[in-house]
Enzyme design. Sequence first.
Site, mmCIF file in Angstrom:
data_model
loop_
_atom_site.group_PDB
_atom_site.id
_atom_site.type_symbol
_atom_site.label_atom_id
_atom_site.label_comp_id
_atom_site.label_asym_id
_atom_site.label_seq_id
_atom_site.Cartn_x
_atom_site.Cartn_y
_atom_site.Cartn_z
ATOM 1 N N ASN A 10 31.562 -78.136 24.828
ATOM 2 C CA ASN A 10 30.648 -79.205 25.249
ATOM 3 C C ASN A 10 29.337 -78.538 25.658
ATOM 4 O O ASN A 10 29.248 -77.953 26.725
ATOM 5 C CB ASN A 10 31.274 -79.974 26.425
ATOM 6 N N TRP A 11 28.349 -78.647 24.780
ATOM 7 C CA TRP A 11 27.075 -77.960 25.052
ATOM 8 C C TRP A 11 26.266 -78.649 26.138
ATOM 9 O O TRP A 11 25.286 -78.104 26.620
ATOM 10 C CB TRP A 11 26.232 -77.897 23.778
ATOM 11 N N LYS A 12 26.649 -79.874 26.481
ATOM 12 C CA LYS A 12 25.863 -80.664 27.454
ATOM 13 C C LYS A 12 24.415 -80.732 26.966
ATOM 14 O O LYS A 12 24.196 -80.780 25.757
ATOM 15 C CB LYS A 12 26.029 -80.084 28.867
ATOM 16 N N HIS A 100 32.995 -88.443 30.432
ATOM 17 C CA HIS A 100 32.810 -87.143 31.086
ATOM 18 C C HIS A 100 32.363 -87.382 32.534
ATOM 19 O O HIS A 100 31.625 -88.319 32.810
ATOM 20 C CB HIS A 100 31.766 -86.300 30.335
ATOM 21 N N GLU A 102 30.192 -86.099 34.268
ATOM 22 C CA GLU A 102 28.730 -86.166 34.461
ATOM 23 C C GLU A 102 28.188 -87.538 34.062
ATOM 24 O O GLU A 102 27.196 -88.005 34.614
ATOM 25 C CB GLU A 102 28.054 -85.020 33.692
ATOM 26 N N GLU A 172 39.677 -82.666 33.596
ATOM 27 C CA GLU A 172 38.593 -81.847 34.135
ATOM 28 C C GLU A 172 38.424 -82.143 35.618
ATOM 29 O O GLU A 172 37.748 -83.110 35.987
ATOM 30 C CB GLU A 172 37.280 -82.168 33.411
ATOM 31 N N GLY A 178 31.512 -76.138 36.278
ATOM 32 C CA GLY A 178 30.251 -75.436 36.501
ATOM 33 C C GLY A 178 30.183 -74.724 37.834
ATOM 34 O O GLY A 178 29.129 -74.256 38.249
ATOM 35 N N SER A 218 35.232 -74.470 34.164
ATOM 36 C CA SER A 218 35.039 -73.020 34.312
ATOM 37 C C SER A 218 36.002 -72.192 33.456
ATOM 38 O O SER A 218 36.443 -71.114 33.875
ATOM 39 C CB SER A 218 35.120 -72.598 35.782
ATOM 40 N N GLY A 239 32.476 -75.780 28.899
ATOM 41 C CA GLY A 239 31.064 -76.075 29.100
ATOM 42 C C GLY A 239 30.233 -74.811 28.983
ATOM 43 O O GLY A 239 29.949 -74.328 27.888
ATOM 44 N N GLY A 240 29.854 -74.245 30.122
ATOM 45 C CA GLY A 240 28.945 -73.089 30.168
ATOM 46 C C GLY A 240 29.305 -71.969 29.199
ATOM 47 O O GLY A 240 28.438 -71.444 28.485
HETATM 48 O O1 LIG Z 1 32.413 -80.070 32.017
HETATM 49 C C1 LIG Z 1 32.951 -79.171 31.401
HETATM 50 C C2 LIG Z 1 33.261 -79.339 29.980
HETATM 51 O O2 LIG Z 1 33.128 -80.669 29.599
HETATM 52 C C3 LIG Z 1 33.282 -77.877 32.016
HETATM 53 O O3 LIG Z 1 32.098 -77.193 32.248
HETATM 54 P P1 LIG Z 1 32.151 -75.636 32.659
HETATM 55 O O4 LIG Z 1 33.012 -74.962 31.640
HETATM 56 O O5 LIG Z 1 30.700 -75.198 32.601
HETATM 57 O O6 LIG Z 1 32.744 -75.595 34.035
#
Ligand SMILES: O=C(CO)COP(=O)(O)O
Length: 259
Positions: A10-12, A100, A102, A172, A178, A218, A239-240
Amino acid sequence: MGRTPLIAGNWKMNFNHLEAISHVQKLAFSLTDKDYDAVEVAVLPPFTDLRSVQTLVEGDKLRIVYGAQDLSVHDSGAYTGEVSGAMLAKLNCTYVLVGHSERRQYHGEDDQLVNAKVLAAFRHSLTPILCVGEGLEVRRAGEHIAHTLAQLDAALGKVTAEQAKSLVVAYEPVWAIGTGEVATPEDAQEVCGALRTRLAELYDGDVAEAVRILYGGSVKSGNAAGIMAQPDVDGALVGGASLDPAEFVKICRFGENSN
Ligand SMILES: O=C(CO)COP(=O)(O)O
């Protein structure tokens, strides 16, 4: 069992369409047929990158699949700023993230809206990756299972067993997103196992066995193998760490480090 693990990046809100092309090319250089035979590899770029990713994947016949991070509950019409499931299907997206944390947190998406988005995804033959998970307060109160199962129940209203079979659920925990704070493999298993049991109650054993349940929060190459070794964890939503091609490829190869 027979569930193919899914590693989804997930590149956000990162990478413009040019950066997206260069990133997917780097993944394609590293990933081999052996990798693709072992795991399904997906990227979830921003909307503006999808057409470029599609052109690259189809032009070079890459075995990477892709999807979007959100979709509208509506199929077309006067909904400024929205992107429909029909548009994503036309770009040959396989997946779409729904609910998600977010989106829930910054865009006020509630369970009812998440349910409407899950239904919209299925209407257009997209596979929803339904995100559920508790915040820190809920975890501290020991309510994480009840909270997450309630999110699952609500999101699956009017979803048929046939549709549910192809669903992907991502657990999640918000406190692990994050933050560098990772749920332990046991934490991940506890909730993913409870989600699968609930799917069996809502539908039947076949559906519960078919649905892939991912862990997200994470995930890095150093912790992926332990989490993925859990019986009810079928992959990761990253994510990251998905923004670094070498690191993402290492996560895709989690199976090679797990002994
Ligand atoms: O929200 C996430 C994937 O959708 C997780 O993010 P991180 O891997 O950056 O913690």
